[in-house]
Design a protein around this motif. Structure first.
Motif, PDB file in Angstrom:
ATOM      1  N   CYS A  71       2.926  -7.671   9.542  1.00 25.97           N
ATOM      2  CA  CYS A  71       1.974  -7.359   8.689  1.00 25.97           C
ATOM      3  C   CYS A  71       2.632  -7.429   7.090  1.00 25.97           C
ATOM      4  CB  CYS A  71       1.401  -5.961   8.887  1.00 25.97           C
ATOM      5  SG  CYS A  71       0.386  -5.724   7.684  1.00 25.97           S
ATOM      6  N   PRO A  72       2.002  -8.320   6.298  1.00 22.54           N
ATOM      7  CA  PRO A  72       2.638  -8.301   4.862  1.00 22.54           C
ATOM      8  C   PRO A  72       2.631  -6.985   4.125  1.00 22.54           C
ATOM      9  CG  PRO A  72       0.743  -9.405   5.118  1.00 22.54           C
ATOM     10  CD  PRO A  72       0.861  -8.974   6.248  1.00 22.54           C
ATOM     11  N   LYS A  73       1.706  -6.023   4.392  1.00 21.90           N
ATOM     12  CA  LYS A  73       1.380  -4.736   3.986  1.00 21.90           C
ATOM     13  C   LYS A  73       2.487  -3.870   3.847  1.00 21.90           C
ATOM     14  CE  LYS A  73      -3.392  -5.677   3.708  1.00 21.90           C
ATOM     15  NZ  LYS A  73      -5.013  -5.416   3.977  1.00 21.90           N
ATOM     16  N   ILE A  74       3.562  -4.053   3.435  1.00 27.41           N
ATOM     17  CA  ILE A  74       4.826  -3.170   3.791  1.00 27.41           C
ATOM     18  C   ILE A  74       4.801  -1.628   3.032  1.00 27.41           C
ATOM     19  CG2 ILE A  74       6.310  -4.958   4.016  1.00 27.41           C
ATOM     20  CD1 ILE A  74       7.372  -4.527   1.297  1.00 27.41           C
ATOM     21  N   GLU A  75       3.664  -1.748   2.108  1.00 27.81           N
ATOM     22  CA  GLU A  75       3.208  -0.351   1.593  1.00 27.81           C
ATOM     23  C   GLU A  75       2.471   0.447   2.488  1.00 27.81           C
ATOM     24  OE1 GLU A  75      -0.029  -2.826   0.464  1.00 27.81           O
ATOM     25  OE2 GLU A  75       2.041  -3.138   0.338  1.00 27.81           O
ATOM     26  N   CYS A  76       2.013   0.132   3.665  1.00 30.83           N
ATOM     27  CA  CYS A  76       1.050   0.731   4.469  1.00 30.83           C
ATOM     28  C   CYS A  76       1.629   1.938   5.055  1.00 30.83           C
ATOM     29  CB  CYS A  76       0.347  -0.181   5.142  1.00 30.83           C
ATOM     30  SG  CYS A  76      -0.766   0.758   6.648  1.00 30.83           S
ATOM     31  N   GLU A  77       1.107   3.076   5.200  1.00 33.10           N
ATOM     32  CA  GLU A  77       1.840   4.131   5.930  1.00 33.10           C
ATOM     33  C   GLU A  77       2.064   3.701   7.524  1.00 33.10           C
ATOM     34  OE1 GLU A  77      -1.735   7.186   7.033  1.00 33.10           O
ATOM     35  OE2 GLU A  77      -0.748   7.405   5.094  1.00 33.10           O
TER      36      GLU A  77
END
Length: 44
Positions: free
Chosen positions: A10-16
């Protein structure tokens, strides 16, 4: 909580939930959406 998937695509590395497959899947089940790593399967 230890990461259960260190190879998260997943490219959303800021996601908890990034790298936490179980938490990610549970979150997306509640929202009735597909997790990023399974979206390409939907189109096949």
């Amino acid at each position: 909580m230890a990461q259960c998937n260190e190879k998260c695509t997943c490219p959303k590395i800021e996601c908890e939930n990034h790298g936490k497959c179980c938490a990610c899947i549970n979150y997306h089940r509640e929202c009735q959406t597909l997790v990023y790593c399974m979206r390409n399967i939907k189109d096949k």
